[in-house]
Design an enzyme around this catalytic site. Sequence first.
Site, PDB file in Angstrom:
ATOM      1  CB  SER A 178      -0.942   0.007   1.211  1.00 31.80           C
ATOM      2  OG  SER A 178      -0.212  -0.050   2.433  1.00 31.80           O
ATOM      3  CG  HIS A 224      -4.006  -1.498  -1.644  1.00 32.40           C
ATOM      4  ND1 HIS A 224      -4.496  -0.214  -1.513  1.00 32.40           N
ATOM      5  CD2 HIS A 224      -3.652  -1.894  -0.396  1.00 32.40           C
ATOM      6  CE1 HIS A 224      -4.432   0.163  -0.240  1.00 32.40           C
ATOM      7  NE2 HIS A 224      -3.919  -0.843   0.456  1.00 32.40           N
ATOM      8  CE  LYS A 235      -7.447  -0.457   1.167  1.00 30.92           C
ATOM      9  NZ  LYS A 235      -8.157  -0.957   2.359  1.00 30.92           N
TER      10      LYS A 235
END
Length: 399
Positions: free
Chosen positions: A183, A211, A242
């Site tokens: 990240s 991610h 996300k």
Amino acid sequence: MELLRQLEQGLKDIDAQGLRRRRRTADTACAAHMTVDGRPIVGFASNDYLGLAAHPQLIDALAEGARRYGAGSGGSHLLGGHSRAHAQLEDDLAAFAGGFVDAPRALYFSTGYMANLATLTALAGRGATLFSDALNHASLIDGARLSRADVKIYPHGDVDALSALLDASDAETKVIVSDTVFSMDGDVAPLARLLALAEQHGAWLVLDDAHGFGVLGPLGRGAIAEAALRSPHLVMVGTLGKAAGVSGAFVVAHDTVIEWLVQRARPYIFTTASTPASAFAVSASLRIIGGEEGDARRAHLRELIARTRTLLKRTPWQPVDSHTAVQPLIIGSNEATLALAAELDHAGLWVPAIRPPTVPVGTSRLRVSLSAAHSHEDLDRLEAALSRAADASAAQEAA
């Protein structure tokens, strides 16, 4: 009061090091263009990689989920809180992301932090050894600590060092754990080589795809799908706040692994289930992610990533070689990083400063998070602001 005085001194020490964290208040929905603390701003701070957080279909789905199931779940999943929305979402997630294993099953969690704590504490315990990448997320680090297993940390992405640690281990249970996309650097772990080691040593391979899910791989199925991995040794953790644009997290693995988590994962057993409306909205999000609109958003995001890589290389600072939506720019000191973030903020751009202990001392950075909701005009503004800041810095040094 002496206890308060100790805390006040501790806060002064944090300030002296330039490490005080401050919250900002968004007055509008998470988006590329938003109002923060009463000011219009272009946000490069969120992890809303596909720009779905304010998508009208998800807003409608959230409202419909609340109408059907109410505002709250009312209890833990094992004591009355497991709704039809939760059950349907778990089926959807297993079908969408579980192609790497036979008999896939999913388990839905309130947060990614909880999912990682649950997975590591349930799979590892006293007598086990857990092998963790040095740059893993804090939730993986904490999960490793709470597992009470022996923890071995290998240098970031160093498969040879990991292999040596595995060769030297006589633990009956071994767990390798790594982020897929890291990240703070945006690089991708050597997933195929990690899996080869896991299979060679009879270890679990837990991959946190926070991610990567929704962004990488065919139909956005994530980094594991992008690497075309398939093995019963794999356990995938993914987050849904996300790229998916809603909230919560999940674990996908073989049915037996998930049943073990249901029986033994304390962060799952002993917490109230998340609101069913959120689960209902995530199911709607998966339909977008895996459809034509999701493909179009990922294609636009790839264009933005390529352009951002180019423009960051033109600055006097140090970009990290990332092909993902996470585009770090290493500045160095805390003070210089905060100063540059403030200059960008003055220009109407929210690019957060990342400082120790999140990153190593001396590598404080700006973290540019890209979203499919951004436009090329947004990048024009970012490039112009960075250029002005670089010119000002050069003039100051010359003086």
